[in-house]
Structures are given as C-alpha cells and as structure tokens.
Motif scaffolding. Sequence first.
Motif, PDB file in Angstrom:
ATOM      1  N   LEU A  83     -34.554 -31.727 -18.615  1.00  0.00           N
ATOM      2  CA  LEU A  83     -35.690 -32.114 -18.800  1.00  0.00           C
ATOM      3  C   LEU A  83     -36.329 -31.528 -20.139  1.00  0.00           C
ATOM      4  N   ASP A  84     -36.663 -32.196 -20.640  1.00  0.00           N
ATOM      5  CA  ASP A  84     -37.319 -31.647 -22.291  1.00  0.00           C
ATOM      6  C   ASP A  84     -38.721 -32.258 -22.635  1.00  0.00           C
ATOM      7  N   ARG A  85     -39.376 -31.312 -22.975  1.00  0.00           N
ATOM      8  CA  ARG A  85     -40.865 -31.633 -23.129  1.00  0.00           C
ATOM      9  C   ARG A  85     -41.060 -32.714 -24.409  1.00  0.00           C
ATOM     10  N   ALA A  86     -39.959 -32.903 -25.407  1.00  0.00           N
ATOM     11  CA  ALA A  86     -40.309 -33.797 -26.289  1.00  0.00           C
ATOM     12  C   ALA A  86     -39.952 -35.323 -25.947  1.00  0.00           C
ATOM     13  N   ARG A  87     -39.378 -35.462 -24.830  1.00  0.00           N
ATOM     14  CA  ARG A  87     -39.185 -36.861 -24.516  1.00  0.00           C
ATOM     15  C   ARG A  87     -40.283 -37.567 -23.999  1.00  0.00           C
ATOM     16  N   HIS A  88     -40.055 -38.838 -24.181  1.00  0.00           N
ATOM     17  CA  HIS A  88     -41.207 -39.752 -23.720  1.00  0.00           C
ATOM     18  C   HIS A  88     -40.701 -40.619 -22.649  1.00  0.00           C
ATOM     19  N   ASP A 121     -37.644 -42.747 -15.020  1.00  0.00           N
ATOM     20  CA  ASP A 121     -39.031 -42.863 -15.245  1.00  0.00           C
ATOM     21  C   ASP A 121     -39.619 -43.864 -14.932  1.00  0.00           C
TER      22      ASP A 121
END
Length: 385
Positions: A83-88, A121
Amino acid sequence: MSLSMGACPHAWRHHLHHRGRMWAASPAFRRQLVLLRSLAPTTCAYGGRASSSSLRPHAMSAAAGPVYEADAEAVVRRITPPLDRARHKGQAGKIAIIGGCREYTGAPYFAAISALKVGADLSHVFCTKDAATVIKSYSPELIVHPILEESYSVRDDERESVSSSILTEVIKWMERFDCIVVGPGLGRDSFLMDCVSNIMRHARQANIPTVVDGDGLFLITNNIGLVEDNSLAILTPNVYEYKRLVQRVLNCEVNEENASEQLTALCQKIGGVTIMRKGKADVISDGKKVTQVSTFGSPRRCGGQGDILSGSVAVFSSWALHFLLSNEQPKETSVNPMVLGCIASSLLLRKAAALAFEKNKRSTVTTDIIEFLGQSLEDICPAGR
Ligand SMILES: NC(=O)C1=CN([C@@H]2O[C@H](COP(=O)(O)OP(=O)(O)OC[C@H]3O[C@@H](n4cnc5c(N)ncnc54)[C@H](O)[C@@H]3O)[C@@H](O)[C@H]2O)[C@@H](O)CC1
Ligand SMILES: Nc1ncnc2c1ncn2[C@@H]1O[C@H](COP(=O)(O)OP(=O)(O)OP(=O)(O)O)[C@@H](O)[C@H]1O
Ligand SMILES: [Mg+2]
C-alpha cells in the motif's frame, strides 16, 4: 492496444509490456518495484525456492506426471502490491463480473465483493435488470450495470438491436478493467449467452484477462473457440464443470489415474489457457507445469466458495501481471502470471475458509468466509510491511 492473442502462445508477455507502460510511468510505482524485487524469491517459477522443501513433487498416482505443491504464501507475498500513499484509486485493480440474472444474485455479489475485500479498488457487476437492484441492495460498494437481457424480456424482432446496444454499453467500460470474470450466476438463457459471447470476443480483442467460471464455463464448453489460444484466459471449473470440459474437448471421461497429464492435455488442446481444477486440492496448469494448492480449508462445502475464488483470481492475476512486467529478468519469462493468480487466490480462500469454520463450525456460510479474506491476507502479507 489491440493485438491478436491467437498469434502468440505467450501473448500475456506482450500484454505485460503494453499495459505496463502506464504503471511504470509513476515514480511511486517504480519505488514499489524495487521493494517487490527485493522480496522476490530467486529461483523457482511458482514461488518456492528450488532447493526448498516447499516445492516438492507430489505423486498423485504412479502413472501421473509430477504435481508441484506451490509455495503459495511466497507467491502471495511476491505479487501483492504494497500500500502506497502516492497511489490513486484504480491502481490496485478494477475488476468486472459479468453475471447475475433472475435466479442467481448471490454468485456475482460474492465474486465482486471478494475482489474488493482482497484489495481491488473498484468492482463492477454487469447483470440483468432483474438482478441489479437486488445486487445493489447487498452492498453500496459495488458498481452495478443493469444492462443484460434474457430471452423472455426481448421480442424476436428486437434481438439484434438489443444485442448490439448491450455490447456498445459494455465496450464503453471494457478498456478500464484489469480483468473480467465471466459466469458467476449468469444463467444459461440462449439470448444472454449470445450477448456474453460477443462481450468475451471484445475482451479478447482488447487483451483483457478473462476468468471463466460457473455458467461461463457452460458457455465456452459449447463454444470452445471463445477461449481457444487465449493465454489471458483462466478457467476455474468445479468437479462437474471439469467433467463436461474433458468430455467435450478431449472426448473422453475424467481419468483420476492420469489426472495431471489429462489436465495438461486439456490446456494444450484448448491452447494457451490456464485451468484451475477445483477440489480437495486446487490443481493448476497452463499446459506446461502442473501445480497444486492443498492447504486445508474447511470441511463445509456451502455454495459460493467458487465465486469467492473467481473474484480473487481476477485481482491476484492482475497484480501478478503488473508485478511481472516490472520484473524483466530473463528467468521471469517462464512464469505465467495467470498461474500465480490462481495459486494466490486458492491459498487465500482456503485460509479464510479455515478461519470462518473455526468460528462458525457447521453454520459457516460464504458470507462468513468473505469476512475473513482480509485477515487471511494480513496474516501472510501485513498491510504495514
Ligand atoms: N448464491 C448463488 O447465487 C450461487 C449461485 N451459483 C451459480 O449457480 C449457477 C450454476 O452453478 P452450479 O455449480 O450449481 O452448476 P451445475 O449446473 O454444474 O451444477 C448444479 C448441481 O448439479 C449437480 N450436478 C451437476 N452435474 C452433475 C453430474 N454430472 N453428476 C452429478 N451431479 C451433477 C451438482 O450437485 C451441482 O452442484 C452458476 O451461475 C453459479 O455461479 C453458485 O455459484 C452457488 C452460489
Ligand atoms: N473436496 C474438497 N475439499 C476441500 N476443499 C474443497 C473441496 N472442494 C472444493 N474445495 C474448496 O472450495 C473451493 C471452491 O470449489 P467448489 O468445488 O465448491 O467450487 P464451485 O462448485 O464452483 O462453487 P460455487 O458454489 O461457488 O459455484 C475450492 O477452491 C477449494 O478451496
Ligand atoms: Mg461455481
């Protein structure tokens, strides 16, 4: 974007490179790749290290070829994106289920919600109008398209125009999906089957990986050309669906003495597809190797567990495709992402089923198992890693 899947038996590799450009463009994604590479086992194709006891030939019978028990936990860890905060929204997967009719609303729901619970998602359902409101009412998480029609709701003189407007509507969405699942709760209505055949042909032209389950298997068993030579197709037959496939494609009965050779022959005869034969062990082949996952799940055989599996296969295969496209070492070209997706989803379902059974015993139902998908994945691959 379009390239003929029939032209190359390993077309998923072209597909990998093609779809990969989008992902590789993101710096965050590149950072994840470095992390994933460092986690990747170094030797064996399906997650086990060649020297490790986790990849051991398993004698199914004296006459059968080797069946390797997959190191499924390593596969899950390897392909699950951090999980990466930069992903949308959308980068962890957009999945669509083609299924849901008057009789069956549970199956498409189970498949679609499982895709979300595993980590996609967005999860869409394309179903008949009768089924749509029911499915929407199960969950606000799902995006439900009430566009399919059964024969009873279409006049003979309207068939052509209705069929073409259904296809137009699906095409509008198709390119967005990382994978579609055809069949959970689809029913077997002849008009519906024709429309879904057109959708499958379009998905194939657009190189969208396609999981075929339930009534989708009924459809392709009667029209094997729909998946022939499609290396982005995954078939997930249960006992009866497998029996019908073997009878139709190999023209013989299921032979347990020669099970792995028969599965390999079935994949080869259809050409390029991956098959996961569900049962006591889930046995997976792409016509080259045969791998199985036999981790014990639950003794409860309530309906709907195959639907959880098909939704999960869609997510894990998409993740495996994205993982492999960025892992371009030559050794990786022997790994089939569709097989990795099957291995990972089989393990996750089995672990969730075991946890659900521990809690609910004889009253365990599919909804209980879905509740444990998150914990099962967390146990193998913590979100905070
Ligand atoms: N809650 C729901 O809405 C559910 C709907 N489901 C859907 O139901 C539809 C039909 O799936 P099924 O797996 O039931 O389909 P099948 O028509 O293959 O099987 C129906 C049942 O008939 C029996 N059967 C079939 N062939 C047999 C044979 N040759 N010998 C002995 N028994 C045989 C088996 O008990 C089998 O479970 C699919 O669309 C599927 O996705 C299932 O996924 C279960 C859950
Ligand atoms: N005999 C068995 N022993 C242990 N686990 C099994 C057995 N049969 C099936 N399973 C588990 O259940 C999963 C679903 O297989 P199943 O044969 O129930 O599918 P299905 O009939 O398509 O299900 P559905 O009711 O959703 O259509 C398998 O992946 C496996 O994990
Ligand atoms: Mg099924």
